[in-house]
Design a protein around this motif. Sequence first.
Motif, mmCIF file in Angstrom:
data_model
loop_
_atom_site.group_PDB
_atom_site.id
_atom_site.type_symbol
_atom_site.label_atom_id
_atom_site.label_comp_id
_atom_site.label_asym_id
_atom_site.label_seq_id
_atom_site.Cartn_x
_atom_site.Cartn_y
_atom_site.Cartn_z
ATOM 1 N N GLY A 41 5.071 37.552 -57.898
ATOM 2 C CA GLY A 41 5.140 36.283 -57.188
ATOM 3 C C GLY A 41 6.163 36.218 -56.082
ATOM 4 O O GLY A 41 6.469 35.132 -55.593
ATOM 5 N N THR A 42 6.704 37.353 -55.656
ATOM 6 C CA THR A 42 7.737 37.345 -54.610
ATOM 7 C C THR A 42 7.182 37.698 -53.234
ATOM 8 O O THR A 42 7.908 37.660 -52.247
ATOM 9 C CB THR A 42 8.859 38.333 -54.956
ATOM 10 N N ALA A 43 5.889 38.059 -53.158
ATOM 11 C CA ALA A 43 5.330 38.493 -51.879
ATOM 12 C C ALA A 43 5.208 37.333 -50.897
ATOM 13 O O ALA A 43 5.494 37.473 -49.706
ATOM 14 C CB ALA A 43 3.969 39.153 -52.106
ATOM 15 N N TYR A 44 4.771 36.166 -51.420
ATOM 16 C CA TYR A 44 4.607 34.985 -50.570
ATOM 17 C C TYR A 44 5.139 33.760 -51.314
ATOM 18 O O TYR A 44 5.127 33.701 -52.540
ATOM 19 C CB TYR A 44 3.135 34.761 -50.222
ATOM 20 N N ASP A 45 5.577 32.775 -50.526
ATOM 21 C CA ASP A 45 6.079 31.533 -51.122
ATOM 22 C C ASP A 45 4.957 30.578 -51.492
ATOM 23 O O ASP A 45 5.124 29.750 -52.392
ATOM 24 C CB ASP A 45 7.035 30.837 -50.150
ATOM 25 N N GLY A 46 3.821 30.646 -50.817
ATOM 26 C CA GLY A 46 2.765 29.697 -51.129
ATOM 27 C C GLY A 46 1.531 29.877 -50.277
ATOM 28 O O GLY A 46 1.454 30.769 -49.414
ATOM 29 N N ILE A 47 0.551 29.012 -50.549
ATOM 30 C CA ILE A 47 -0.743 29.042 -49.870
ATOM 31 C C ILE A 47 -1.033 27.657 -49.295
ATOM 32 O O ILE A 47 -0.862 26.649 -49.977
ATOM 33 C CB ILE A 47 -1.877 29.407 -50.842
ATOM 34 N N VAL A 48 -1.493 27.631 -48.057
ATOM 35 C CA VAL A 48 -2.027 26.412 -47.449
ATOM 36 C C VAL A 48 -3.527 26.625 -47.304
ATOM 37 O O VAL A 48 -3.961 27.598 -46.677
ATOM 38 C CB VAL A 48 -1.393 26.124 -46.075
ATOM 39 N N THR A 49 -4.305 25.744 -47.901
ATOM 40 C CA THR A 49 -5.761 25.949 -47.923
ATOM 41 C C THR A 49 -6.477 24.956 -47.027
ATOM 42 O O THR A 49 -6.296 23.752 -47.139
ATOM 43 C CB THR A 49 -6.311 25.806 -49.358
ATOM 44 N N ALA A 50 -7.309 25.470 -46.135
ATOM 45 C CA ALA A 50 -8.196 24.606 -45.360
ATOM 46 C C ALA A 50 -9.319 24.121 -46.279
ATOM 47 O O ALA A 50 -9.568 24.703 -47.334
ATOM 48 C CB ALA A 50 -8.740 25.357 -44.147
ATOM 49 N N PRO A 51 -10.014 23.048 -45.905
ATOM 50 C CA PRO A 51 -11.006 22.445 -46.806
ATOM 51 C C PRO A 51 -12.226 23.324 -47.045
ATOM 52 O O PRO A 51 -12.685 24.047 -46.157
ATOM 53 C CB PRO A 51 -11.383 21.142 -46.103
ATOM 54 N N TYR A 88 -0.566 36.396 -35.191
ATOM 55 C CA TYR A 88 -0.459 36.254 -36.635
ATOM 56 C C TYR A 88 -1.163 37.409 -37.343
ATOM 57 O O TYR A 88 -2.240 37.850 -36.923
ATOM 58 C CB TYR A 88 -1.074 34.924 -37.100
ATOM 59 N N THR A 89 -0.547 37.871 -38.417
ATOM 60 C CA THR A 89 -1.200 38.847 -39.283
ATOM 61 C C THR A 89 -2.394 38.178 -39.958
ATOM 62 O O THR A 89 -2.342 36.990 -40.273
ATOM 63 C CB THR A 89 -0.215 39.355 -40.353
ATOM 64 N N ILE A 106 3.532 33.486 -41.176
ATOM 65 C CA ILE A 106 2.225 33.020 -41.629
ATOM 66 C C ILE A 106 1.207 34.142 -41.533
ATOM 67 O O ILE A 106 1.101 34.820 -40.505
ATOM 68 C CB ILE A 106 1.777 31.799 -40.815
ATOM 69 N N THR A 107 0.476 34.328 -42.615
ATOM 70 C CA THR A 107 -0.622 35.289 -42.671
ATOM 71 C C THR A 107 -1.919 34.523 -42.882
ATOM 72 O O THR A 107 -2.012 33.708 -43.810
ATOM 73 C CB THR A 107 -0.414 36.296 -43.817
ATOM 74 N N LEU A 108 -2.895 34.748 -42.028
ATOM 75 C CA LEU A 108 -4.181 34.066 -42.131
ATOM 76 C C LEU A 108 -5.110 34.843 -43.059
ATOM 77 O O LEU A 108 -5.060 36.076 -43.121
ATOM 78 C CB LEU A 108 -4.821 33.937 -40.746
ATOM 79 N N VAL A 109 -5.960 34.103 -43.772
ATOM 80 C CA VAL A 109 -6.891 34.721 -44.716
ATOM 81 C C VAL A 109 -8.289 34.159 -44.453
ATOM 82 O O VAL A 109 -8.514 32.951 -44.543
ATOM 83 C CB VAL A 109 -6.498 34.452 -46.181
ATOM 84 N N LEU A 153 0.600 32.012 -46.839
ATOM 85 C CA LEU A 153 -0.784 32.387 -46.579
ATOM 86 C C LEU A 153 -1.554 31.123 -46.189
ATOM 87 O O LEU A 153 -1.387 30.084 -46.818
ATOM 88 C CB LEU A 153 -1.414 33.001 -47.828
ATOM 89 N N VAL A 154 -2.381 31.217 -45.167
ATOM 90 C CA VAL A 154 -3.202 30.076 -44.735
ATOM 91 C C VAL A 154 -4.656 30.508 -44.758
ATOM 92 O O VAL A 154 -5.062 31.394 -44.002
ATOM 93 C CB VAL A 154 -2.815 29.589 -43.326
ATOM 94 N N THR A 155 -5.452 29.888 -45.656
ATOM 95 C CA THR A 155 -6.875 30.221 -45.718
ATOM 96 C C THR A 155 -7.651 29.379 -44.713
ATOM 97 O O THR A 155 -7.241 28.282 -44.343
ATOM 98 C CB THR A 155 -7.439 29.976 -47.126
ATOM 99 N N MET A 156 -8.809 29.900 -44.329
ATOM 100 C CA MET A 156 -9.644 29.221 -43.331
ATOM 101 C C MET A 156 -10.577 28.193 -43.950
ATOM 102 O O MET A 156 -11.244 27.443 -43.253
ATOM 103 C CB MET A 156 -10.486 30.238 -42.556
#
Length: 349
Positions: free
Chosen positions: A101-111, A59-60, A36-39, A8-11
Amino acid sequence: MHKPIKLLVTMGDMAGIGPEVVLKALSLIPETSAQITLVGNQQQLIHTSQRLQLPLGDYTMIDVPLNAEQTIQLGQGNASSGDLSFRSLQTAINACLQDSGTAYDGIVTAPIAKSAWLAAGHHYPGQTELLAEMAGVDRFGMLFVARSPSTQWTLRTLLATTHIPLRQVPEALTPEVMTLKLELLLECLAQDFGVQQPRVAIAGLNPHSGEQGQLGREEVDWLIPWLQHQRQRFPHATFDGPVPPDTLWVTPAKAWHEPKRQAHHGYLALYHDQGLIPVKMLAFDQAVNTTIGLPFIRTSPDHGTAFDIAGQGIARPDSMIAAIQLAIDLATQRRVVRDARVVADVQST
């Protein structure tokens, strides 16, 4: 065959450069690297894409809507942008925790902007604390990771204390805090980087590490005895310290610039600026903030919202690229460790 890495990648704060660096980074990372799924707010992301002529890609996206009274204006972080970034992170964390906790491996967070969170009524020091609270963990730490583009050597710096005033650091530092952070670092080096026999450097607190008590008593009174005890607890690891803070970073600086230089696998800095000034001097565009101790991967670029240049198309995506790539690498390594444990369990039965 393994399932693909799912991130997951947050904006982040969408009034800042978050959407820009995310779109730029994704345009430079092969789509086959991970799912990658954007949030964030889809309308705002489309606006940024059109304004800066950046491709959206296929991207989803999990859309986080604005409330009726909320508006976002590029370059102006406010309660609206703060609330949106807060709810976006909440959405990502909940998605990451679902299905055990199996849906996604992790989160990348924008500032995000802490001031905008506060304006929206969300009283957290930063994203790290919300991540830990929602994940239900009280053992966590801020690890900064950067790989030298010249030598490929990796700098890993963990902070023993984080966002507190400097005058509070000596009181906040205790043997218990140091033990918790050292254990987290050792676990991370083994689980996420495959380092089973680590060499770790621990900083002193005072100039010259106290000069045998002449420039401060913390090292003599408890830090040195504590470190001797840790050497007994972890015979597989090598601990150097307390290293005088003014010389601690000489060796990693050489390893960053000079091929084949040897340096430590990890560095434990005792307070925020002691660790982050050298990290940002060496690797401002490559450094990644990693929250360790969570049940999932979390990485983030080591820069802020840069409201002053938002919407101008000049923000560099280097740190976001590094954050996404590191998340992929860490998730892949965790799978290797998990598979090895499964094999070991099967063989022992």
